[in-house]
Design a protein around this motif. Structure first.
Motif, PDB file in Angstrom:
ATOM      1  N   GLY A  67      29.666  -0.901 -58.228  1.00 45.88           N
ATOM      2  CA  GLY A  67      29.474  -0.113 -57.015  1.00 45.88           C
ATOM      3  C   GLY A  67      29.512  -0.962 -55.762  1.00 45.88           C
ATOM      4  N   ALA A  68      28.865  -2.131 -55.821  1.00 46.60           N
ATOM      5  CA  ALA A  68      28.846  -3.021 -54.655  1.00 46.60           C
ATOM      6  C   ALA A  68      30.266  -3.493 -54.356  1.00 46.60           C
ATOM      7  N   TYR A  69      31.042  -3.723 -55.402  1.00 43.04           N
ATOM      8  CA  TYR A  69      32.422  -4.161 -55.231  1.00 43.04           C
ATOM      9  C   TYR A  69      33.243  -3.112 -54.482  1.00 43.04           C
ATOM     10  N   GLY A  70      33.071  -1.866 -54.905  1.00 42.75           N
ATOM     11  CA  GLY A  70      33.847  -0.782 -54.292  1.00 42.75           C
ATOM     12  C   GLY A  70      33.509  -0.543 -52.830  1.00 42.75           C
ATOM     13  N   LEU A  71      32.350  -1.017 -52.396  1.00 42.08           N
ATOM     14  CA  LEU A  71      31.944  -0.840 -50.996  1.00 42.08           C
ATOM     15  C   LEU A  71      32.208  -2.082 -50.158  1.00 42.08           C
ATOM     16  N   SER A  72      32.657  -3.159 -50.819  1.00 43.92           N
ATOM     17  CA  SER A  72      32.779  -4.424 -50.108  1.00 43.92           C
ATOM     18  C   SER A  72      33.865  -4.370 -49.048  1.00 43.92           C
ATOM     19  N   SER A  73      33.644  -5.194 -48.047  1.00 41.35           N
ATOM     20  CA  SER A  73      34.619  -5.293 -46.974  1.00 41.35           C
ATOM     21  C   SER A  73      35.963  -5.703 -47.571  1.00 41.35           C
ATOM     22  N   GLY A  74      37.000  -4.962 -47.227  1.00 40.71           N
ATOM     23  CA  GLY A  74      38.327  -5.249 -47.774  1.00 40.71           C
ATOM     24  C   GLY A  74      38.672  -4.387 -48.982  1.00 40.71           C
ATOM     25  N   TYR A  75      37.660  -3.809 -49.643  1.00 39.08           N
ATOM     26  CA  TYR A  75      37.923  -2.959 -50.807  1.00 39.08           C
ATOM     27  C   TYR A  75      37.513  -1.515 -50.582  1.00 39.08           C
ATOM     28  N   TYR A  76      36.746  -1.299 -49.526  1.00 40.87           N
ATOM     29  CA  TYR A  76      36.174   0.021 -49.245  1.00 40.87           C
ATOM     30  C   TYR A  76      37.249   1.108 -49.196  1.00 40.87           C
ATOM     31  N   ASP A  77      38.322   0.847 -48.435  1.00 42.47           N
ATOM     32  CA  ASP A  77      39.358   1.865 -48.270  1.00 42.47           C
ATOM     33  C   ASP A  77      40.047   2.186 -49.586  1.00 42.47           C
ATOM     34  N   ALA A  78      40.287   1.143 -50.371  1.00 47.95           N
ATOM     35  CA  ALA A  78      41.041   1.334 -51.611  1.00 47.95           C
ATOM     36  C   ALA A  78      40.205   2.022 -52.687  1.00 47.95           C
ATOM     37  N   TYR A  79      38.914   1.808 -52.655  1.00 49.07           N
ATOM     38  CA  TYR A  79      38.065   2.390 -53.695  1.00 49.07           C
ATOM     39  C   TYR A  79      37.232   3.557 -53.178  1.00 49.07           C
ATOM     40  N   TYR A  80      36.199   3.243 -52.398  1.00 49.01           N
ATOM     41  CA  TYR A  80      35.240   4.280 -52.034  1.00 49.01           C
ATOM     42  C   TYR A  80      35.897   5.414 -51.229  1.00 49.01           C
TER      43      TYR A  80
END
Lengths: 487, 492
Positions: free
Chosen positions: B365-378
């Motif tokens: 979950g923290a990964y999906g919210l991380s800067s740089g990944y937020y758009d692609a996941y969350y």
């Protein structure tokens, strides 16, 4: 090469609301540690936030006063980080949709003298957003204690554009912003109580260039003078580093007010990834235009607008307005007294000189004044005093003596005048005997006057006033003396 | 009435017995306690008991009734709660070591509503740690066993809640459902379990897993009992901003109105590969029943079905990574003895206090919210969630309810899926979409396999139309009552 500083300020203001931002627990300062808490404040399992409408309303009020665009939806995000000052380890804040955008703050630089208005300029704001305050940590040698009384209090963050160019401007900005905030009644902005806190983003660039330099964030600027001193130090540090060919790093530094220097806190590499995302516990709330319009009706006149009005419409000198206008309560006092006495200049003088002096002298705490709310002289007593002077019932000197007594007793000037037998005496028989006595006592002056030396009458008047302890009506004294001397 | 007869009664029947003074609340409570004494060593549905408190509540209920002050149909009926729902003065562990010493200082809103209705609240029910799992194998305090076959899992995460009803340890229980955590264990244990519409039941006092998906809901032997319990716990709560202001009708009377002919949709995507044949047969028989009752059966399509599991595991884990950050070893959670500094307090307390699945999901979950990944996941997951919702909205223009199996298979053996997270995640494949769409859904027992394991039928309804959904479910359940069949293992 000459450098100029570019400064942006992030100002945090605690809103004075009945309860915390997301729960019913009251806000407060100076209470027993951890007494203002509940399941929500402590982040217990299952606790949920519920938005405080009063805080939204006050934020909108600030936004309208500062000319911001008010968002059509109030949306909440979670800012995630591990630190014991926030029991949930995330702070509810506003990330991509602040409640207010844009806006401006008018500032005034110091004039050539206190009697002269300085130059005014508009400083642009970036945004204003609402969030919950964090708890307070106290560090000891081996332990740290945390007090969550402050945690969850509504906190407004006002972010300026990098639109300030000197420590003096920064000081002027903060002063003006603080005055405006106090005007709206959203906060007392007491920096000692942490109600207003400030971080500064500072960079330098060669004069005449546009490109911004590497910025340093300065924290722990906890007093208005601390802001000025901290910013001043940091600018000098950066210029010196630049001149010595050193690189400025993007970092967060801390101002040490006692030693008066800044030290590094964390570098860019250590910057947090806050993993912002919309708070699923809080529904976005639509801000209806009707609501905004209702709040718009409640926003006060801005301090500088009021000052200009006092100077233009009431013909008050700058020196009086500059003492009155930063303080809304004082202005209200002035206006109420003036409404009765209709003598702005006199009332203004009494307020900014005598009243302020008594307020500060009357306080037991040397650093503070008695609040206007507790002022023993109501505006109508001041108005009455000015009227008594104007219609000749008391002399200026008597009034000056009366004022401290009005302050210490809370009695009206007319009551005091009666009690102390200080009414101006216009009884012509009595005054005439005093006048005759004066002429007899000082034949020299009488002769000089008769010989055409107009000023000589003042010596005689002085004797009469002395004999009547200043209570004789000066007009009557003048008439009688002239009559007696013309015989 | 004998203790063993009492525990086999529905809440509805117990309520009548109490009203007619044929039995006392204390007798019912004692019957439950002796059943727990008898079977729970094997079933392990309960993490904690407070028998004295339990009996004291029952006595208080009897006294009320004696004075003619009964608080309604639930007064005196035992209800046991999943160990994520706060009860003042009782432990709340969420089946995690990190909360092993925590006592809740306040009542959840559902707890308060139950108390106000006179329910006798007793016991803390096992679950997958922080409701993360589909088998209760993730409980830090040992798994719950399926009363139909002790070698099989009861499902999860509310496995303690389903097993307690199936093992006749409590007539009613509450669980929470984030991606199927009520319906899947209900299906695997042969009881009724319902997830209400998101916003129907207050989440205040429910230790959060994924805030935008979690809902509390009832378990019972019959749909009628579920209706009884749901109408007590539903309703707007000013302490939960996501609770919906709506009138709560009397579900228990609504379901006994005659049911007009309905249109039931069978989503073709749900009846494809991966479904156990015995499950398919049992569900088809239920479909035939509805057809014979004069309801129309139509095939519908939910093209976003295969997106639900990936979307769910991005959104649910993102929210969980933030919701579980408060369990940090600083205040009420267990602090690691090995912590040497502030970072250690977090890292070691959480490292030691959380189980593998919880850690896996927090990291994911923290990964999906991380800067740089937020758009692609969350962000993408949220957009897809909207598509899933629109899918259902479209289908509900044509049908009154959607009918599917609850789980692709009957109860599976311990260890069968616990080493393979993906296959475990797929056991919620039929239930996850409804959480993403916020819709109400109920699992009703619809038969048994040759090996005598229960099978569940899922009915999904329109948002906030619980009355209609319960009525459709009741029409089937009234005629079959598979949930009233007591597993032989727990029979006296």
């Amino acid at each position: 090469m000459k450098y100029e500083a570019v400064i942006g300020l992030e100002v945090h203001v605690q809103l004075e609301t009945n309860s915390k931002m997301f729960t019913r627990v009251p806000c407060g300062y100076g209470k027993e540690p951890n007494s203002l808490t509940d399941a929500v404040v402590l982040g217990l399992p299952g606790a949920l936030p519920v938005m405080n409408l009063e805080a939204i309303e006050k934020s909108i009020k600030v936004g309208l006063l500062l000319g911001c665009k008010i968002a059509d939806t109030c949306k909440w995000d979670r800012k995630n980080y591990f630190y014991p000052d926030m029991p949930k380890n995330y702070q509810i804040s506003q990330f991509d949709q602040p409640i207010c955008e844009g806006g401006e703050v008018e500032i005034e630089m110091p004039g050539d003298s206190p009697a002269v208005m300085g130059k005014h300029r508009i400083v642009q704001l970036t945004r204003i957003h609402l969030e919950e305050d964090v708890g307070k940590l106290t560090h000891f040698e081996n332990d740290s204690l945390v007090d969550y009384n402050r945690a969850g209090s509504p906190l407004l963050e006002i972010v300026s554009e990098p639109d300030l160019f000197s420590p003096e401007e920064t000081f002027a900005y903060l002063t003006s912003l603080r005055n405006s905030l106090i005007y709206t009644g959203i906060s007392s902005c007491d920096m000692e109580k942490g109600q207003l806190r400030c971080d500064a983003n500072i960079s330098i660039r060669p004069v005449g260039t546009e490109k911004l330099g590497t910025k340093v964030e300065l924290k722990n600027l906890n007093t208005i003078s601390g802001v000025k001193n901290g910013v001043e130090y940091e600018i000098k540090r950066q210029i010196k580093a630049m001149e010595q060919g050193e690189e400025i790093f993007q970092e967060t530094r801390r101002w040490n007010p006692e030693q008066r220097y800044t030290t590094p806190m964390r570098s860019k590499e250590m910057a947090h990834d806050y993993r912002y995302f919309p708070d699923p516990d809080l529904m976005p709330v639509k801000i209806e235009q009707e609501w905004i319009d209702k709040i718009r009706n409640e926003i006060p006149e801005k301090p500088f607008d009021k000052q200009r009005r006092y100077m233009d419409e009431l013909n008050l000198p700058y020196s009086i307005t500059s003492a009155l206008c930063p303080d809304l309560k004082l202005c209200e006092y002035f206006e109420e007294a003036n409404k009765l006495a209709k003598n702005p200049r006199k009332i203004g003088n009494w307020v900014v000189n005598d009243l302020l002096r008594e307020l500060s002298a009357g306080s037991k705490d040397e650093t503070k004044s008695i609040s206007l709310n507790d002022c023993p002289i109501p505006p109508k007593h001041l108005a009455e005093l000015v009227e008594l002077i104007e219609n000749g019932s008391v002399s200026n000197n008597v009034a000056k003596e009366l004022f401290p007594e009005m302050f210490s007793t809370g009695k009206s000037p007319s009551t005091l005048v009666k009690e102390k037998g200080l009414e101006v005496k216009s009884d012509e028989g009595e005054i005439e005997s005093h006048c005759a006595q004066a002429i007899q006592d000082d034949p020299d002056a009488a002769e000089k006057f008769k010989a055409g030396k107009e000023g000589a009458i003042n010596a005689l008047k002085g004797k009469v006033m002395k004999a009547t302890r200043g209570q004789a009506n000066p007009k009557v004294v003048d008439e009688i003396l002239r009559r007696l001397l013309s015989n | 009435m004998s203790s063993s007869a009492l525990v086999e009664k529905t809440a509805f029947d117990l309520s009548h017995l109490l009203a007619n003074k044929e039995v006392s609340s204390v007798e019912i409570a004692q019957a439950c306690l002796s059943q727990i004494d008898r079977v729970d060593e094997q079933v392990h549905a309960f993490l904690h008991r407070d028998d004295q408190d339990f009996l004291a509540q029952a006595r208080a209920s009897d006294e009320r009734r004696e004075k003619g002050n009964s608080l309604g149909p639930l007064d005196g009926i035992p209800v046991a709660l999943k160990d994520v729902i706060s009860v003042k003065g009782q432990p709340l562990t969420a089946a995690s070591k990190i909360l092993q010493n925590y006592i809740s200082p306040y009542d959840a809103t559902v707890t308060k509503k139950l108390k106000d209705a006179g329910a006798v609240i007793g016991g803390r029910l096992n679950l997958d740690e922080f409701a993360m799992g589909s088998s209760t194998e993730n409980s830090a305090y040992g798994p719950t066993r399926n009363p139909w076959d002790l070698n099989c899992v009861p499902g999860g995460s509310s496995g303690g809640s389903s097993a307690a009803v199936a093992a006749r340890e409590a007539p009613l229980t509450l669980g929470s459902d984030t991606g199927g955590s009520i319906r899947q264990p209900a299906s695997l244990c042969g009881v009724v379990g319902m997830k209400p519409t998101y916003g129907m039941v207050s989440r205040y006092g429910l230790a959060a897993f994924a805030s935008s998906l979690d809902q509390i809901g009832p378990f019972s032997k019959t749909v009628e009992d579920t209706a009884l319990l749901l109408e007590i716990i539903s309703g707007h709560d000013p302490l939960d901003s996501t609770s919906f202001p709506t009138e709560i009708p009397s579900y228990s009377s609504a379901i006994n109105q005659s049911l007009k002919p309905c249109v039931l949709g069978l989503p073709k995507e749900y009846f494809g590969e991966g479904m156990d044949d015995e499950v398919r047969n049992a569900v088809n028989l239920a479909v035939e029943f509805y057809r014979n009752q004069g309801h129309e059966i139509v095939e519908v399509s939910l093209p976003t079905t295969d997106l639900a599991v990936p979307v769910y595991y991005v959104i649910a884990t993102a929210e969980a990574s933030s919701n579980l950050a408060r369990y940090d070893g600083i205040r009420y959670t267990t602090r690691s003895d090995r912590a040497q500094n502030a970072i250690d307090v977090y890292a070691k307390s959480r490292g030691e206090g959380f189980g593998e699945e919880v850690k896996r999901r927090c990291i994911l979950g923290a990964y999906g919210l991380s800067s740089g990944y937020y758009d692609a996941y969350y962000l993408r997951a949220q957009k897809t969630r909207t598509l899933i919702r629109e899918d259902f909205n479209r289908v509900f223009k044509e049908v009154d309810a959607i009918l599917t199996p609850t789980a692709p298979t009957p109860a599976f053996k311990f260890g069968e899926k616990s080493d393979d997270p993906i296959s475990m995640y797929l056991s919620d494949i039929y239930t996850i979409s409804t959480n993403l769409a916020g819709l109400p859904a109920i699992s009703v027992p619809c038969g048994f396999t040759k090996g005598n394991l229960p099978i569940g039928l899922q009915l999904i309804g329109r948002a906030f139309e619980e009355s209609s959904l319960l009525s459709i479910a009741h029409a089937y359940d009234r005629e079959h009552k598979f949930g009233c069949v007591t597993p032989s293992l727990v029979k006296e």
